[in-house]
Write an enzyme that holds these catalytic residues in place. Structure first.
Site, short mmCIF file in Angstrom:
data_model
loop_
_atom_site.label_atom_id
_atom_site.label_comp_id
_atom_site.label_asym_id
_atom_site.label_seq_id
_atom_site.Cartn_x
_atom_site.Cartn_y
_atom_site.Cartn_z
N HIS A 17 -9.77 4.77 -2.42
CA HIS A 17 -9.08 4.96 -1.15
C HIS A 17 -9.95 5.77 -0.20
O HIS A 17 -10.81 6.53 -0.64
CB HIS A 17 -7.76 5.72 -1.36
CG HIS A 17 -6.69 4.92 -2.01
ND1 HIS A 17 -5.43 4.78 -1.49
CD2 HIS A 17 -6.68 4.21 -3.18
CE1 HIS A 17 -4.69 4.02 -2.29
NE2 HIS A 17 -5.43 3.67 -3.32
N GLY A 18 -9.67 5.65 1.10
CA GLY A 18 -10.35 6.48 2.09
C GLY A 18 -11.86 6.31 2.06
O GLY A 18 -12.60 7.28 2.05
N GLY A 19 -12.32 5.07 2.11
CA GLY A 19 -13.75 4.82 1.97
C GLY A 19 -14.54 4.76 3.27
O GLY A 19 -15.77 4.64 3.24
N GLU A 67 -2.80 8.50 6.98
CA GLU A 67 -2.61 7.06 7.04
C GLU A 67 -1.12 6.79 7.05
O GLU A 67 -0.38 7.23 6.17
CB GLU A 67 -3.26 6.35 5.84
CG GLU A 67 -3.08 4.83 5.90
CD GLU A 67 -3.80 4.12 4.78
OE1 GLU A 67 -4.56 3.19 5.10
OE2 GLU A 67 -3.63 4.49 3.62
N ASP A 95 2.67 6.17 -4.18
CA ASP A 95 1.81 7.28 -3.71
C ASP A 95 2.49 8.60 -4.04
O ASP A 95 3.32 9.10 -3.29
CB ASP A 95 1.57 7.15 -2.21
CG ASP A 95 0.64 8.22 -1.66
OD1 ASP A 95 0.29 9.15 -2.43
OD2 ASP A 95 0.24 8.13 -0.49
N ASP A 143 -9.16 -0.44 5.86
CA ASP A 143 -8.17 -0.54 6.94
C ASP A 143 -8.75 -0.08 8.27
O ASP A 143 -8.80 -0.85 9.24
CB ASP A 143 -6.94 0.29 6.58
CG ASP A 143 -5.80 0.13 7.58
OD1 ASP A 143 -5.83 -0.84 8.36
OD2 ASP A 143 -4.88 0.96 7.57
N THR A 144 -9.23 1.15 8.33
CA THR A 144 -9.74 1.72 9.58
C THR A 144 -10.83 0.83 10.19
O THR A 144 -10.80 0.52 11.39
CB THR A 144 -10.29 3.13 9.34
OG1 THR A 144 -9.24 3.96 8.84
CG2 THR A 144 -10.83 3.73 10.62
N ASP A 182 0.83 -1.20 0.00
CA ASP A 182 0.00 0.00 0.00
C ASP A 182 0.88 1.26 0.00
O ASP A 182 2.10 1.18 -0.03
CB ASP A 182 -0.92 -0.06 1.23
CG ASP A 182 -2.13 0.82 1.13
OD1 ASP A 182 -2.43 1.33 0.04
OD2 ASP A 182 -2.80 1.00 2.17
N HIS A 183 0.24 2.42 0.11
CA HIS A 183 0.86 3.75 0.05
C HIS A 183 2.37 3.79 0.31
O HIS A 183 2.83 3.52 1.41
CB HIS A 183 0.19 4.66 1.09
CG HIS A 183 -1.22 4.99 0.77
ND1 HIS A 183 -1.57 6.05 -0.05
CD2 HIS A 183 -2.38 4.41 1.14
CE1 HIS A 183 -2.88 6.10 -0.16
NE2 HIS A 183 -3.40 5.11 0.54
N HIS A 207 -8.82 9.65 4.38
CA HIS A 207 -8.43 8.55 5.26
C HIS A 207 -8.87 8.86 6.69
O HIS A 207 -8.95 10.01 7.10
CB HIS A 207 -6.90 8.37 5.26
CG HIS A 207 -6.35 7.77 4.01
ND1 HIS A 207 -5.23 8.25 3.39
CD2 HIS A 207 -6.78 6.73 3.25
CE1 HIS A 207 -4.97 7.52 2.31
NE2 HIS A 207 -5.90 6.60 2.21
N GLU A 245 -1.47 6.97 -7.56
CA GLU A 245 -2.49 7.90 -7.07
C GLU A 245 -2.31 9.24 -7.76
O GLU A 245 -1.22 9.81 -7.74
CB GLU A 245 -2.39 8.07 -5.55
CG GLU A 245 -3.50 8.92 -4.98
CD GLU A 245 -3.62 8.77 -3.47
OE1 GLU A 245 -4.76 8.84 -2.97
OE2 GLU A 245 -2.60 8.60 -2.78
N ASN A 299 -9.79 -0.08 -0.78
CA ASN A 299 -8.97 -0.29 0.40
C ASN A 299 -9.80 -0.19 1.67
O ASN A 299 -10.60 0.74 1.83
CB ASN A 299 -7.85 0.75 0.46
CG ASN A 299 -6.82 0.57 -0.63
OD1 ASN A 299 -6.98 -0.26 -1.52
ND2 ASN A 299 -5.76 1.34 -0.57
#
Length: 340
Positions: A249-251, A169, A131, A273-274, A95-96, A212, A161, A271
């Site tokens: 990203h950042g969904g 993040e 990124d 993660d959180t 990732d990033h 994010h 990106e 993605n």
């Protein structure tokens, strides 16, 4: 099934785009969270993507070692062994990765994959993300072009990106401003520099208000139509329908309607993660609170070995995270769509 080959991964992404669904890409940081992701995919009957960030790679190498390449190699090799026991196809992704960490993360991993391919083996990872959101577009694409050539040689897919994701993040901070929305001009320039597959396969994380972090529904002002405008602009110039494969990203905090709109405009990977971090940690907290005098040696007592055994709360954490992965697969419509 084993970790996806380059051919299987390409077929996975093609199926997602043609059939109107997206794969959950789950960030993991340990063997336990890896198993949670794999279990979730299996229970949802969904193929998927497992990914590690720069911080995750450092953590996987050991808290005092902090070597991203060591952590990445160890993780990929472990994943290859255990993933074979799950009835789904899984791709490994990094990732990033910002510019200042390319030399200590993505570039050496690409070189390892290139060496493996030269020996007739599969690449270590199936895809990597550059990124470039913190640099100007031309610098972003210049680096992307170099990495795309290396990625093609390593039989991997590059994720880039174009635009800025707000929030934070792994120490990468993006301001919340007008740069959160990629323009059709940015998309056209991306196609001009990187081609549309002729120079190598890449996925594009265009930004349409993504942020994010942790947000309640409605806080994030998404404009999925940005993706539609980019597809139309590039498609019109090159005579292609939906030329880009997009990444979301950042969904966190996004509505199901927004997610489905993004999929309709070409998102094949989202993605997560959180939300899975919380889903993993919440059962651990529950275990500690319910077994307080067992996990701690209070007032000279000895506690309860069964309560503080890491396996006791680890199993609960794995189940909690796996359930959230199943939910993600259902939201993204990948549930029940695994390749046989």
């Amino acid at each position: 099934m084993p970790i996806a080959t380059p051919e299987v991964y390409t077929e996975m992404l093609g199926r997602a785009k043609s059939q109107g669904f997206a794969y959950p890409a789950i960030n993991v940081t340990s063997s336990q969270t890896l198993h949670a992701a794999l279990r979730g995919f299996a229970e949802a009957e969904s193929d998927g993507i497992v990914q590690i960030s720069t911080g995750g790679a450092e953590f996987l190498s050991g808290a005092t070692v902090k070597d991203m390449v060591t952590g990445s190699v160890a993780f990929a090799e472990f994943a290859r062994v255990v993933a074979a026991k799950y009835p789904v196809n899984v791709a490994l992704h990094t990732d990033h990765c910002p510019e200042n960490k390319l030399d200590g993360f993505v570039r050496p991993l690409l070189e390892i994959s290139k060496e493996r391919v030269a020996k007739g083996q599969e690449p270590l990872f199936q895809s990597h993300m550059w990124d470039g959101s913190a640099v100007e577009l031309e610098d972003n694409l210049r680096i992307a072009e170099e990495l795309l050539a290396a990625s093609k040689a390593a039989r991997t897919i590059l994720e880039i990106e174009v635009g800025v994701v707000g929030g934070e993040e792994d120490g990468i901070v993006g301001e919340i401003n007008e740069k959160l929305y990629t323009t059709p001009g940015d998309a056209l320039r991306t196609a001009e520099v990187l081609g549309l597959g002729d120079k190598g396969y890449y996925m594009t994380a265009l930004t349409f208000g993504n942020v994010h972090g942790v947000y309640k529904p409605g806080h994030v002002k998404l404009r999925p139509e940005v993706l539609k405008e980019a597809q139309e602009a590039v498609g019109a110039k090159y005579g292609r329908t939906s030329p880009f494969d997009f990444v979301f990203h950042g969904g966190s905090g996004s509505s199901l309607e927004e997610i489905h709109a993004a999929i309709g405009y070409g998102v094949v990977k989202m993605n997560i993660d959180t939300d899975t971090q919380y889903a993993y940690t919440r059962p651990v907290v529950d275990h500690v609170l319910k077994n307080y005098d067992g996990v701690l040696k209070i007032d000279g007592e000895v506690g309860d070995k069964k309560a503080y055994d890491p396996r006791a709360y680890g199993k609960a954490a794995e189940a909690g995270m796996a359930a959230r992965v199943v939910e993600a697969a259902r939201h993204l419509k990948s549930a029940g769509n695994r390749m046989k």
